[in-house]
Scaffold this motif. Structure first.
Motif, PDB file in Angstrom:
ATOM      1  N   CYS A 187       0.826  -1.219   0.000  1.00  0.00           N
ATOM      2  CA  CYS A 187       0.000   0.000   0.000  1.00  0.00           C
ATOM      3  C   CYS A 187       0.852   1.258   0.000  1.00  0.00           C
ATOM      4  O   CYS A 187       0.385   2.333  -0.337  1.00  0.00           O
ATOM      5  CB  CYS A 187      -0.917   0.020   1.212  1.00  0.00           C
ATOM      6  N   HIS A 188       2.113   1.109   0.403  1.00  0.00           N
ATOM      7  CA  HIS A 188       2.964   2.288   0.539  1.00  0.00           C
ATOM      8  C   HIS A 188       4.062   2.382  -0.514  1.00  0.00           C
ATOM      9  O   HIS A 188       4.859   3.293  -0.484  1.00  0.00           O
ATOM     10  CB  HIS A 188       3.608   2.302   1.926  1.00  0.00           C
ATOM     11  N   LEU A 189       4.092   1.449  -1.454  1.00  0.00           N
ATOM     12  CA  LEU A 189       5.162   1.481  -2.442  1.00  0.00           C
ATOM     13  C   LEU A 189       5.120   2.752  -3.285  1.00  0.00           C
ATOM     14  O   LEU A 189       6.150   3.259  -3.702  1.00  0.00           O
ATOM     15  CB  LEU A 189       5.055   0.258  -3.367  1.00  0.00           C
ATOM     16  N   VAL A 190       3.922   3.268  -3.545  1.00  0.00           N
ATOM     17  CA  VAL A 190       3.821   4.473  -4.351  1.00  0.00           C
ATOM     18  C   VAL A 190       4.380   5.683  -3.643  1.00  0.00           C
ATOM     19  O   VAL A 190       4.717   6.683  -4.272  1.00  0.00           O
ATOM     20  CB  VAL A 190       2.348   4.744  -4.747  1.00  0.00           C
ATOM     21  N   TYR A 236      16.480   4.528  -7.410  1.00  0.00           N
ATOM     22  CA  TYR A 236      16.515   3.077  -7.222  1.00  0.00           C
ATOM     23  C   TYR A 236      17.954   2.568  -7.163  1.00  0.00           C
ATOM     24  O   TYR A 236      18.244   1.591  -6.481  1.00  0.00           O
ATOM     25  CB  TYR A 236      15.763   2.377  -8.349  1.00  0.00           C
ATOM     26  N   TYR A 237      18.842   3.219  -7.906  1.00  0.00           N
ATOM     27  CA  TYR A 237      20.254   2.820  -7.877  1.00  0.00           C
ATOM     28  C   TYR A 237      20.865   3.121  -6.505  1.00  0.00           C
ATOM     29  O   TYR A 237      21.657   2.331  -5.987  1.00  0.00           O
ATOM     30  CB  TYR A 237      21.029   3.540  -8.979  1.00  0.00           C
ATOM     31  N   ASP A 238      20.496   4.265  -5.936  1.00  0.00           N
ATOM     32  CA  ASP A 238      20.987   4.605  -4.592  1.00  0.00           C
ATOM     33  C   ASP A 238      20.460   3.617  -3.556  1.00  0.00           C
ATOM     34  O   ASP A 238      21.177   3.234  -2.634  1.00  0.00           O
ATOM     35  CB  ASP A 238      20.553   6.025  -4.202  1.00  0.00           C
ATOM     36  N   ILE A 239      19.208   3.217  -3.705  1.00  0.00           N
ATOM     37  CA  ILE A 239      18.605   2.277  -2.757  1.00  0.00           C
ATOM     38  C   ILE A 239      19.357   0.947  -2.754  1.00  0.00           C
ATOM     39  O   ILE A 239      19.628   0.372  -1.705  1.00  0.00           O
ATOM     40  CB  ILE A 239      17.120   2.060  -3.083  1.00  0.00           C
ATOM     41  N   ILE A 278      12.784   2.320 -19.198  1.00  0.00           N
ATOM     42  CA  ILE A 278      11.807   3.407 -19.019  1.00  0.00           C
ATOM     43  C   ILE A 278      12.193   4.273 -17.825  1.00  0.00           C
ATOM     44  O   ILE A 278      12.147   5.498 -17.893  1.00  0.00           O
ATOM     45  CB  ILE A 278      10.391   2.816 -18.820  1.00  0.00           C
ATOM     46  N   TYR A 279      12.603   3.626 -16.737  1.00  0.00           N
ATOM     47  CA  TYR A 279      12.991   4.374 -15.532  1.00  0.00           C
ATOM     48  C   TYR A 279      14.199   5.274 -15.806  1.00  0.00           C
ATOM     49  O   TYR A 279      14.241   6.431 -15.361  1.00  0.00           O
ATOM     50  CB  TYR A 279      13.302   3.403 -14.402  1.00  0.00           C
ATOM     51  N   ASP A 280      15.189   4.750 -16.532  1.00  0.00           N
ATOM     52  CA  ASP A 280      16.389   5.538 -16.829  1.00  0.00           C
ATOM     53  C   ASP A 280      16.064   6.777 -17.655  1.00  0.00           C
ATOM     54  O   ASP A 280      16.695   7.823 -17.502  1.00  0.00           O
ATOM     55  CB  ASP A 280      17.417   4.676 -17.579  1.00  0.00           C
ATOM     56  N   LYS A 281      15.070   6.650 -18.534  1.00  0.00           N
ATOM     57  CA  LYS A 281      14.733   7.776 -19.424  1.00  0.00           C
ATOM     58  C   LYS A 281      13.733   8.745 -18.793  1.00  0.00           C
ATOM     59  O   LYS A 281      13.851   9.960 -18.942  1.00  0.00           O
ATOM     60  CB  LYS A 281      14.163   7.246 -20.736  1.00  0.00           C
ATOM     61  N   TYR A 282      12.722   8.195 -18.104  1.00  0.00           N
ATOM     62  CA  TYR A 282      11.602   9.033 -17.675  1.00  0.00           C
ATOM     63  C   TYR A 282      11.320   9.007 -16.170  1.00  0.00           C
ATOM     64  O   TYR A 282      10.413   9.689 -15.711  1.00  0.00           O
ATOM     65  CB  TYR A 282      10.329   8.612 -18.429  1.00  0.00           C
ATOM     66  N   GLY A 283      12.084   8.200 -15.413  1.00  0.00           N
ATOM     67  CA  GLY A 283      11.887   8.165 -13.970  1.00  0.00           C
ATOM     68  C   GLY A 283      10.620   7.423 -13.565  1.00  0.00           C
ATOM     69  O   GLY A 283      10.005   6.692 -14.361  1.00  0.00           O
ATOM     70  N   GLU A 284      10.195   7.635 -12.312  1.00  0.00           N
ATOM     71  CA  GLU A 284       9.030   6.920 -11.781  1.00  0.00           C
ATOM     72  C   GLU A 284       7.741   7.308 -12.493  1.00  0.00           C
ATOM     73  O   GLU A 284       6.843   6.481 -12.640  1.00  0.00           O
ATOM     74  CB  GLU A 284       8.907   7.185 -10.280  1.00  0.00           C
ATOM     75  N   HIS A 327       3.521   3.956 -18.027  1.00  0.00           N
ATOM     76  CA  HIS A 327       3.669   2.677 -18.716  1.00  0.00           C
ATOM     77  C   HIS A 327       2.683   1.652 -18.150  1.00  0.00           C
ATOM     78  O   HIS A 327       2.022   0.925 -18.907  1.00  0.00           O
ATOM     79  CB  HIS A 327       5.108   2.181 -18.549  1.00  0.00           C
ATOM     80  N   ALA A 328       2.564   1.611 -16.824  1.00  0.00           N
ATOM     81  CA  ALA A 328       1.637   0.676 -16.187  1.00  0.00           C
ATOM     82  C   ALA A 328       0.190   1.038 -16.511  1.00  0.00           C
ATOM     83  O   ALA A 328      -0.642   0.162 -16.770  1.00  0.00           O
ATOM     84  CB  ALA A 328       1.867   0.666 -14.683  1.00  0.00           C
ATOM     85  N   ALA A 329      -0.104   2.352 -16.517  1.00  0.00           N
ATOM     86  CA  ALA A 329      -1.474   2.804 -16.774  1.00  0.00           C
ATOM     87  C   ALA A 329      -1.906   2.500 -18.207  1.00  0.00           C
ATOM     88  O   ALA A 329      -3.089   2.266 -18.477  1.00  0.00           O
ATOM     89  CB  ALA A 329      -1.582   4.303 -16.506  1.00  0.00           C
ATOM     90  N   SER A 330      -0.922   2.467 -19.118  1.00  0.00           N
ATOM     91  CA  SER A 330      -1.260   2.214 -20.524  1.00  0.00           C
ATOM     92  C   SER A 330      -1.293   0.726 -20.848  1.00  0.00           C
ATOM     93  O   SER A 330      -1.382   0.335 -22.007  1.00  0.00           O
ATOM     94  CB  SER A 330      -0.251   2.921 -21.433  1.00  0.00           C
ATOM     95  N   GLY A 331      -1.167  -0.100 -19.816  1.00  0.00           N
ATOM     96  CA  GLY A 331      -1.277  -1.546 -20.021  1.00  0.00           C
ATOM     97  C   GLY A 331       0.027  -2.232 -20.299  1.00  0.00           C
ATOM     98  O   GLY A 331       0.056  -3.339 -20.842  1.00  0.00           O
ATOM     99  N   GLY A 332       1.144  -1.581 -19.939  1.00  0.00           N
ATOM    100  CA  GLY A 332       2.452  -2.194 -20.130  1.00  0.00           C
ATOM    101  C   GLY A 332       2.562  -3.471 -19.326  1.00  0.00           C
ATOM    102  O   GLY A 332       1.939  -3.630 -18.291  1.00  0.00           O
ATOM    103  N   ARG A 333       3.386  -4.392 -19.829  1.00  0.00           N
ATOM    104  CA  ARG A 333       3.477  -5.694 -19.164  1.00  0.00           C
ATOM    105  C   ARG A 333       4.038  -5.521 -17.766  1.00  0.00           C
ATOM    106  O   ARG A 333       4.879  -4.675 -17.512  1.00  0.00           O
ATOM    107  CB  ARG A 333       4.340  -6.659 -19.975  1.00  0.00           C
ATOM    108  N   GLY A 334       3.540  -6.339 -16.889  1.00  0.00           N
ATOM    109  CA  GLY A 334       4.045  -6.305 -15.511  1.00  0.00           C
ATOM    110  C   GLY A 334       3.613  -5.084 -14.750  1.00  0.00           C
ATOM    111  O   GLY A 334       4.273  -4.683 -13.811  1.00  0.00           O
ATOM    112  N   GLY A 335       2.481  -4.459 -15.177  1.00  0.00           N
ATOM    113  CA  GLY A 335       2.065  -3.239 -14.503  1.00  0.00           C
ATOM    114  C   GLY A 335       1.868  -3.415 -13.022  1.00  0.00           C
ATOM    115  O   GLY A 335       2.249  -2.586 -12.229  1.00  0.00           O
ATOM    116  N   GLY A 336       1.273  -4.539 -12.610  1.00  0.00           N
ATOM    117  CA  GLY A 336       1.039  -4.781 -11.193  1.00  0.00           C
ATOM    118  C   GLY A 336       2.291  -5.184 -10.457  1.00  0.00           C
ATOM    119  O   GLY A 336       2.431  -4.953  -9.276  1.00  0.00           O
ATOM    120  N   GLY A 337       3.234  -5.815 -11.185  1.00  0.00           N
ATOM    121  CA  GLY A 337       4.482  -6.223 -10.559  1.00  0.00           C
ATOM    122  C   GLY A 337       4.304  -7.434  -9.653  1.00  0.00           C
ATOM    123  O   GLY A 337       3.209  -7.881  -9.359  1.00  0.00           O
TER     124      GLY A 337
END
Length: 345
Positions: free
Chosen positions: A17-20, A27-30, A86-92, A98-108
């Motif tokens: 519930c808190h991932l967002v 992510y690289y720093d994490i 996608i993350y490297d180019k456009y961030g979170e 990408h997820a909203a447009s139906g990209g694969r693995g949207g739910g993860g």
């Protein structure tokens, strides 16, 4: 066991519930890897951090649980080539679109799936024992009170051995193999033979570079900032870790005790008797009003709530304790003595 599993599942619900709202930290720093890290580097970094912050090892530690969620979220993205691109180019924001447009693995995958698929269901202790590691390097790092109060960074020069290719071959991945040798009719003897592969030779070369160490607000003496795999390397194994152990450097004005600060202020005898208006400059340069209307006794200590050090990973702060020293006059004239007697008699 059932209670433990239930607690873990409750944590998974909380974390998902808190991932967002996870920290804006890269992510690289994490995962403590450079942006150009290879897939293997990302896997090794995830493995170490996930073992360290797993809820089973940190029961009741909410901050460790949050870190575990961060680590899994970062690994889910960086281990997927499409999501990472996608993350490297456009961030979170790009990942969300990408997820909203139906990209694969949207739910993860959920956190338990990630951890289980990576470790194959083995226990944490088994995973830790499998690794052949080089020596850890522990360095005491003096941090200023200012950095520990507000957060800061330090650049530290680090030299270490690095494994480089060398001419020739070497014996590696050696193992003992058991075989049976016939020593007579119907008689066999069990023998053991060492079998080694031939690998390219390597050598140690000394190299140095600057490392940026992040000092977090409220860190305590003895806490460590860990750089995984930055310790001493070992052939056919993983490097040890580099650990900077925090140590509070002496300060001209303040002395730290846990989450509290202590300082000494000198006032005149007149101020001690009739009161005074006074401020002191704090570590972030904000002014603390220590004025007093009444009488101040020599060596009297007053507490100023919430003006101490910040607690690590908390919005709370300790207290500031001010000890007052009274500066007495060196000498008095007869007239001054008479006036004092008149007033105080």
């Amino acid at each position: 066991m059932a209670r433990r599993r239930t607690a873990f599942l409750l944590f998974l619900c909380f974390a998902s519930c808190h991932l967002v709202s996870i920290s804006a930290k890269s992510y690289y720093d994490i995962l403590q890897v450079p942006k150009g890290a290879s897939d293997e580097q990302i896997k090794r970094a995830y493995r170490k951090l996930a073992l360290k912050y797993h809820p089973d090892k940190n029961t009741g530690n909410e901050e460790a649980n949050k870190k575990f969620a961060e680590i899994n979220n970062a690994y889910e993205v960086l281990s997927d080539s499409e999501k990472r691109s996608i993350y490297d180019k456009y961030g979170e924001d790009g990942l969300k679109q990408h997820a909203a447009s139906g990209g694969r693995g949207g739910g993860g995958m959920n956190i338990q799936d990630i951890f289980s698929s990576f470790f194959g269901g083995g226990s944490m202790e088994e995973e830790e024992e499998k690794v052949v590691k080089g020596d850890d390097v522990i360095v005491d790092l003096d941090a200023t009170l200012e950095d520990l109060y507000m957060g800061g960074t330090l650049k530290v020069w680090r030299e270490k051995n690095v494994i480089k290719p060398a001419p020739g071959k070497r014996r590696c991945n050696c193992r003992n193999e058991v075989y049976h040798r016939q020593i007579g009719p119907g008689m066999f003897q069990q023998m053991t033979e060492q079998v080694c592969e031939q690998c390219p030779n390597v050598k140690y070369v000394r190299e140095g570079d600057f490392i940026t160490v992040d000092i977090e607000k409220g860190m305590q003496d003895g806490q460590e900032v860990v750089f995984y795999e930055e310790g001493e390397p070992i052939i056919d194994g993983e490097p040890g870790d580099l650990k900077f152990r925090i140590r509070t450097a002496p300060h001209d004005l303040f002395r730290r005790e846990g989450n509290d600060l202590h300082t000494t202020v000198t006032i005149t005898l007149v101020q001690a008797l009739v009161g005074f208006e006074k401020t002191i400059k704090h570590l972030d340069e904000h002014l603390v009003d220590i004025s007093h209307n009444g009488i101040t006794n020599p060596k009297e200590v007053r507490k100023f709530k919430g003006e101490g050090m910040p607690l690590h990973f908390s919005n709370k702060k300790g207290d500031l304790y001010v000890k007052f020293e009274v500066l007495f006059p060196v000498s008095l004239t007869d007239d001054q003595k008479a006036k004092i007697k008149e007033v105080l008699a």
